[in-house]
Design an enzyme around this catalytic site. Structure first.
Site, mmCIF file in Angstrom:
data_model
loop_
_atom_site.group_PDB
_atom_site.id
_atom_site.type_symbol
_atom_site.label_atom_id
_atom_site.label_comp_id
_atom_site.label_asym_id
_atom_site.label_seq_id
_atom_site.Cartn_x
_atom_site.Cartn_y
_atom_site.Cartn_z
ATOM 1 C CG ASN A 104 -2.129 -1.207 1.288
ATOM 2 O OD1 ASN A 104 -2.197 -1.898 -0.075
ATOM 3 N ND2 ASN A 104 -2.384 -1.794 2.344
ATOM 4 C CB VAL A 105 0.887 4.256 -2.065
ATOM 5 C CG1 VAL A 105 2.098 3.243 -3.152
ATOM 6 C CG2 VAL A 105 -0.420 4.395 -2.654
ATOM 7 C CG HIS A 121 3.743 -1.801 -4.494
ATOM 8 N ND1 HIS A 121 2.633 -2.845 -5.056
ATOM 9 C CD2 HIS A 121 5.509 -2.187 -5.391
ATOM 10 C CE1 HIS A 121 2.960 -3.865 -5.541
ATOM 11 N NE2 HIS A 121 4.347 -3.647 -5.788
ATOM 12 C CB CYS A 160 16.615 20.498 -9.937
ATOM 13 S SG CYS A 160 15.420 19.333 -10.295
ATOM 14 N N GLY A 197 -4.989 -8.842 3.239
ATOM 15 C CA GLY A 197 -6.033 -8.048 2.123
ATOM 16 C C GLY A 197 -5.249 -8.014 1.030
ATOM 17 C CB SER A 199 -5.751 -9.782 -5.990
ATOM 18 O OG SER A 199 -5.031 -8.827 -6.003
HETATM 19 N N1 APR Z 1 -10.138 -7.123 4.595
HETATM 20 C C1 APR Z 1 -9.267 -8.394 4.330
HETATM 21 N N2 APR Z 1 -9.226 -8.393 2.704
HETATM 22 C C2 APR Z 1 -10.411 -7.424 1.589
HETATM 23 C C3 APR Z 1 -10.992 -7.149 2.347
HETATM 24 C C4 APR Z 1 -10.797 -6.094 3.843
HETATM 25 N N3 APR Z 1 -11.770 -5.400 4.612
HETATM 26 N N4 APR Z 1 -11.678 -5.773 1.192
HETATM 27 C C5 APR Z 1 -11.302 -6.519 0.162
HETATM 28 N N5 APR Z 1 -10.302 -7.448 0.686
HETATM 29 C C6 APR Z 1 -9.094 -8.386 -0.476
HETATM 30 C C7 APR Z 1 -10.159 -8.495 -2.270
HETATM 31 O O1 APR Z 1 -10.552 -9.918 -1.515
HETATM 32 C C8 APR Z 1 -8.683 -8.184 -2.439
HETATM 33 O O2 APR Z 1 -7.822 -9.904 -2.784
HETATM 34 O O3 APR Z 1 -8.124 -7.334 -0.404
HETATM 35 C C9 APR Z 1 -7.994 -7.564 -1.852
HETATM 36 C C10 APR Z 1 -7.392 -6.340 -2.889
HETATM 37 O O4 APR Z 1 -6.772 -6.618 -4.418
HETATM 38 P P1 APR Z 1 -5.989 -5.690 -4.941
HETATM 39 O O5 APR Z 1 -8.213 -4.499 -5.067
HETATM 40 O O6 APR Z 1 -5.889 -6.345 -6.043
HETATM 41 O O7 APR Z 1 -5.409 -5.031 -4.339
HETATM 42 P P2 APR Z 1 -3.981 -5.840 -4.072
HETATM 43 O O8 APR Z 1 -3.399 -6.666 -4.180
HETATM 44 O O9 APR Z 1 -2.827 -4.796 -3.021
HETATM 45 O O10 APR Z 1 -2.826 -4.687 -5.333
HETATM 46 C C11 APR Z 1 -1.614 -5.221 -5.784
HETATM 47 O O11 APR Z 1 -0.993 -3.889 -7.385
HETATM 48 O O12 APR Z 1 -2.630 -2.422 -9.102
HETATM 49 C C12 APR Z 1 -1.130 -2.599 -7.855
HETATM 50 O O13 APR Z 1 0.321 -0.861 -7.116
HETATM 51 C C13 APR Z 1 -1.266 -1.738 -6.739
HETATM 52 O O14 APR Z 1 -0.085 -2.205 -4.385
HETATM 53 C C14 APR Z 1 -0.539 -2.913 -5.495
HETATM 54 C C15 APR Z 1 -0.672 -4.177 -6.237
#
Ligand code: APR
Length: 254
Positions: A104-105, A121, A160, A197, A199
Site C-alpha cells: 500500500n502507498v 510500492h 531544480c 487484503g 489479491s
Molecule cells: N479485509 C481484507 N481483505 C479485503 C478487504 C477487507 N476489508 N476488502 C477487500 N479485500 C481483499 C479483496 O478480496 C482482494 O483480494 O483485498 C484484496 C485487494 O486486492 P487488490 O485490489 O488487487 O489490491 P492489492 O492486492 O494490494 O494489489 C497489489 O497491484 O494495482 C497494483 O500497485 C498496486 O499495490 C497494488 C498491487
C-alpha cells in the site's frame, strides 16, 4: 464479533518468535480507501490502470496522473487507520521484531503506530523529482484535492524546477531494491507470515508469501474472498482485516 481461530492457527501464533505481516489494499478498505480490483468499488473498476499508473501515462499527461494521485492522497488524509491497522501495531509490541511489509502507498500503518513498514510500492507521501537526481521533493501536505478524475499540474521541484512525480512504483518500474531485499530476508526467516487484503496477483510482491511458505513458515491469509495465494496458505480465514486481525494478535504470545 469475536473471530474463532482454528487451533492450529492459534498455536502457530502463540509459538511464533518471528512474524511478518504482508498487506495489500484490502487492509485499508475498512478505512474507506478503495482497493484496486474489487468489482465496482475498486479503483481499476473506474479507472484504467494503464492510463494512470505508468511512466508513459505521466509523460503523456502529467496533469491527469498527478491529479489522480493527489485525489488519492487527499482521500487517505481524510481516512483513519482501522482496527486491523491498530492490531498490526499492537502485534509489533507483543512480538518484538515483527516486520510489516506493505504493497500500500497510504500511511495508515504508520498512523496506527507501526514503526517502519516496508513499502514495496512506494508512498503517496514521498513525491520525488523527475530530474536526474530524483531527490525527494517537498510538496505541500495536504495538497490540493482535484476531486475524482480531476487534473492538477505537478509542482516544480524546489531544488531544480523539474516536475515532481508521485513517489509510487508504476507498472513497468523496478521496486525499491532495499525494500525488496528487506522483505525477502524477513519472509525467508519468519515462523509465521500473515497475508492480509491482497489479491496476490502482482509480482514480485506476490512472491513474498510464497517465499515464506517455501522456507518453512506457517502462512495465514486474511481475505473475505479466495485468491491465488490460497494454495500457499496453511489457513485461509474468510474475513476482513478489521474483524480478524485483532483475534490473531490476541493469540500471539506476549
Ligand atoms: N479485509 C481484507 N481483505 C479485503 C478487504 C477487507 N476489508 N476488502 C477487500 N479485500 C481483499 C479483496 O478480496 C482482494 O483480494 O483485498 C484484496 C485487494 O486486492 P487488490 O485490489 O488487487 O489490491 P492489492 O492486492 O494490494 O494489489 C497489489 O497491484 O494495482 C497494483 O500497485 C498496486 O499495490 C497494488 C498491487
Amino acid at each position: 464479533m469475536r473471530t474463532e481461530l482454528p487451533p492450529a492457527v492459534a498455536t502457530a501464533l502463540a509459538e511464533a518468535r518471528r512474524i511478518v505481516v504482508f498487506t495489500g489494499a484490502g487492509m485499508s478498505a475498512e478505512s474507506g480507501v478503495p482497493t484496486f480490483r474489487d468489482d465496482l468499488t475498486g479503483l481499476w473498476a473506474r479507472f484504467d490502470a494503464e492510463q494512470l499508473a505508468t511512466p508513459e501515462a505521466f509523460q503523456a499527461d502529467p496533469d491527469l496522473v498527478w491529479g489522480w494521485y493527489e485525489w488519492r492522497r487527499a482521500r487517505v488524509r481524510r481516512a483513519a487507520p482501522n482496527a486491523g491497522h491498530l492490531a498490526v501495531a499492537e502485534l509489533e509490541t507483543r512480538v518484538p521484531g515483527t516486520v510489516v511489509i506493505t504493497q500500500n502507498v497510504d500511511d495508515l500503518h504508520e498512523r496506527a503506530g507501526s514503526r517502519a513498514p516496508v513499502h514495496l510500492h512506494g508512498s503517496l507521501f514521498a513525491p520525488r523529482c523527475t530530474g536526474a537526481a530524483a531527490h525527494p521533493a517537498d510538496v505541500p501536505d495536504p495538497g490540493a484535492d482535484p476531486g475524482e478524475g480531476g487534473r492538477l499540474t505537478p509542482p516544480g521541484c524546489a531544488q531544480c524546477g523539474a516536475p515532481v512525480r508521485p513517489g509510487v512504483v508504476w507498472f513497468g518500474e523496478a521496486l525499491p531494491r532495499a525494500a525488496l531485499t528487506t522483505a525477502i530476508d524477513a519472509a525467508s526467516d519468519c515462523d509465521v507470515l500473515l497475508t492480509v487484503g491482497t489479491s496476490g496477483m502482482v509480482y514480485p510482491a506476490a512472491e513474498i508469501p510464497r517465499i515464506a511458505m517455501l522456507t518453512g513458515a506457517t502462512v495465514i491469509q486474511v481475505n473475505p474472498d479466495p485468491t491465488p495465494l490460497d494454495a500457499v496458505c496453511a489457513a485461509n480465514l474468510r474475513g476482513t482485516a478489521a474483524q480478524v486481525l485483532p483475534a490473531l494478535v490476541a493469540a500471539a504470545q506476549r
